[in-house]
Design a protein around this motif. Structure first.
Motif, PDB file in Angstrom:
ATOM      1  N   GLY A  58       0.813  -1.212   0.000  1.00  0.00           N
ATOM      2  CA  GLY A  58       0.000   0.000   0.000  1.00  0.00           C
ATOM      3  C   GLY A  58       0.846   1.260   0.000  1.00  0.00           C
ATOM      4  N   VAL A  59       1.986   1.240   0.705  1.00  0.00           N
ATOM      5  CA  VAL A  59       2.819   2.446   0.754  1.00  0.00           C
ATOM      6  C   VAL A  59       3.450   2.734  -0.606  1.00  0.00           C
ATOM      7  N   LEU A  60       3.802   1.687  -1.360  1.00  0.00           N
ATOM      8  CA  LEU A  60       4.340   1.919  -2.707  1.00  0.00           C
ATOM      9  C   LEU A  60       3.246   2.437  -3.633  1.00  0.00           C
ATOM     10  N   LYS A  61       2.082   1.827  -3.594  1.00  0.00           N
ATOM     11  CA  LYS A  61       0.974   2.297  -4.444  1.00  0.00           C
ATOM     12  C   LYS A  61       0.633   3.736  -4.116  1.00  0.00           C
ATOM     13  N   ASN A  62       0.605   4.072  -2.824  1.00  0.00           N
ATOM     14  CA  ASN A  62       0.336   5.447  -2.412  1.00  0.00           C
ATOM     15  C   ASN A  62       1.383   6.407  -2.988  1.00  0.00           C
ATOM     16  N   ALA A  63       2.654   6.012  -2.915  1.00  0.00           N
ATOM     17  CA  ALA A  63       3.728   6.860  -3.447  1.00  0.00           C
ATOM     18  C   ALA A  63       3.543   7.072  -4.947  1.00  0.00           C
ATOM     19  N   LEU A  64       3.218   6.013  -5.671  1.00  0.00           N
ATOM     20  CA  LEU A  64       3.041   6.122  -7.122  1.00  0.00           C
ATOM     21  C   LEU A  64       1.826   6.976  -7.475  1.00  0.00           C
ATOM     22  N   ASP A  65       0.820   6.987  -6.610  1.00  0.00           N
ATOM     23  CA  ASP A  65      -0.348   7.839  -6.856  1.00  0.00           C
ATOM     24  C   ASP A  65       0.007   9.323  -6.802  1.00  0.00           C
ATOM     25  N   HIS A  66       1.087   9.665  -6.128  1.00  0.00           N
ATOM     26  CA  HIS A  66       1.521  11.063  -6.000  1.00  0.00           C
ATOM     27  C   HIS A  66       2.251  11.578  -7.243  1.00  0.00           C
ATOM     28  N   VAL A  67       2.665  10.697  -8.137  1.00  0.00           N
ATOM     29  CA  VAL A  67       3.428  11.121  -9.306  1.00  0.00           C
ATOM     30  C   VAL A  67       2.631  10.844 -10.580  1.00  0.00           C
ATOM     31  N   GLY A  68       3.140  11.345 -11.691  1.00  0.00           N
ATOM     32  CA  GLY A  68       2.428  11.181 -12.948  1.00  0.00           C
ATOM     33  C   GLY A  68       3.355  10.822 -14.098  1.00  0.00           C
TER      34      GLY A  68
END
Length: 185
Positions: A85-95
């Motif tokens: 979940g922490v990796l998915k959350n981090a990736l949600d912050h970038v584009g």
């Protein structure tokens, strides 16, 4: 080349983070500039579309490292057949601007034999962010994880695991170099 490695675990002794640290070691031995982002040590805020997070210091550093990187490594433990979940959350912050035409290596660790589901999920996310998936990935599981326990020394890595990791990292760095070279033309 500049390489960003994202260690996407929220566990201090994660074997996926140790594997990421070993990849950092291999890349620096090959004279690359590496930024290791350990999401356990520097957690990011929960992603919300209403908040760009620009006032969060760790998030700003994460976004800048991803933006300035020529290539990216994503490392995760496999949780319930997916990335953490922490990796998915981090990736949600970038584009897409953080991944566009950059080589990306997906890496996982699993309590079982292999962690294919999390790797597939990461590669799908990378494609949607317009990154270029490395054709090979790294998954360690079961007994292979002993080589990457916190108290293990990199000299203790099983020779077969070490050979595979070095081969895949070499292939990834070669792809990244080709993409960087073609972007400069």
């Amino acid at each position: 080349m500049k390489i960003a490695i994202v260690a996407g675990s929220n566990h201090g002794a994660a074997t996926s983070t140790r594997l990421a640290t070993y990849i950092e070691y291999l890349a620096t031995q090959d004279q690359h500039e590496v930024t290791l982002i350990d999401l356990y040590k520097t957690p990011l805020p929960f992603y919300t579309p209403e908040d760009d997070g620009n006032d969060h210091q760790a998030l700003g550093a994460f976004k800048q490292a991803m933006l300035s990187a020529d290539a990216i490594v994503l490392a995760t433990p496999e949780y319930h057949s997916g990335m953490s979940g922490v990796l998915k959350n981090a990736l949600d912050h970038v584009g897409q601007d953080h991944f566009h035409n950059k080589a990306v290596l997906s890496v996982s660790s699993s309590g079982g034999a292999v962690a294919v589901s999390s790797l597939t999920q990461m590669q799908t996310t990378v494609r949607n962010l317009h990154g270029i998936n490395s054709p090979e990935w790294i998954s360690i599981g079961g007994e292979q994880r002993k080589s990457f326990h916190v108290d293990a020394n990199f000299k203790d890595i099983h020779p077969d695991v070490d050979k595979r990791v070095r081969r895949v990292v070499g292939s990834f760095l070669q792809l990244a170099g080709q993409l960087v070279g073609s972007a400069k033309k």
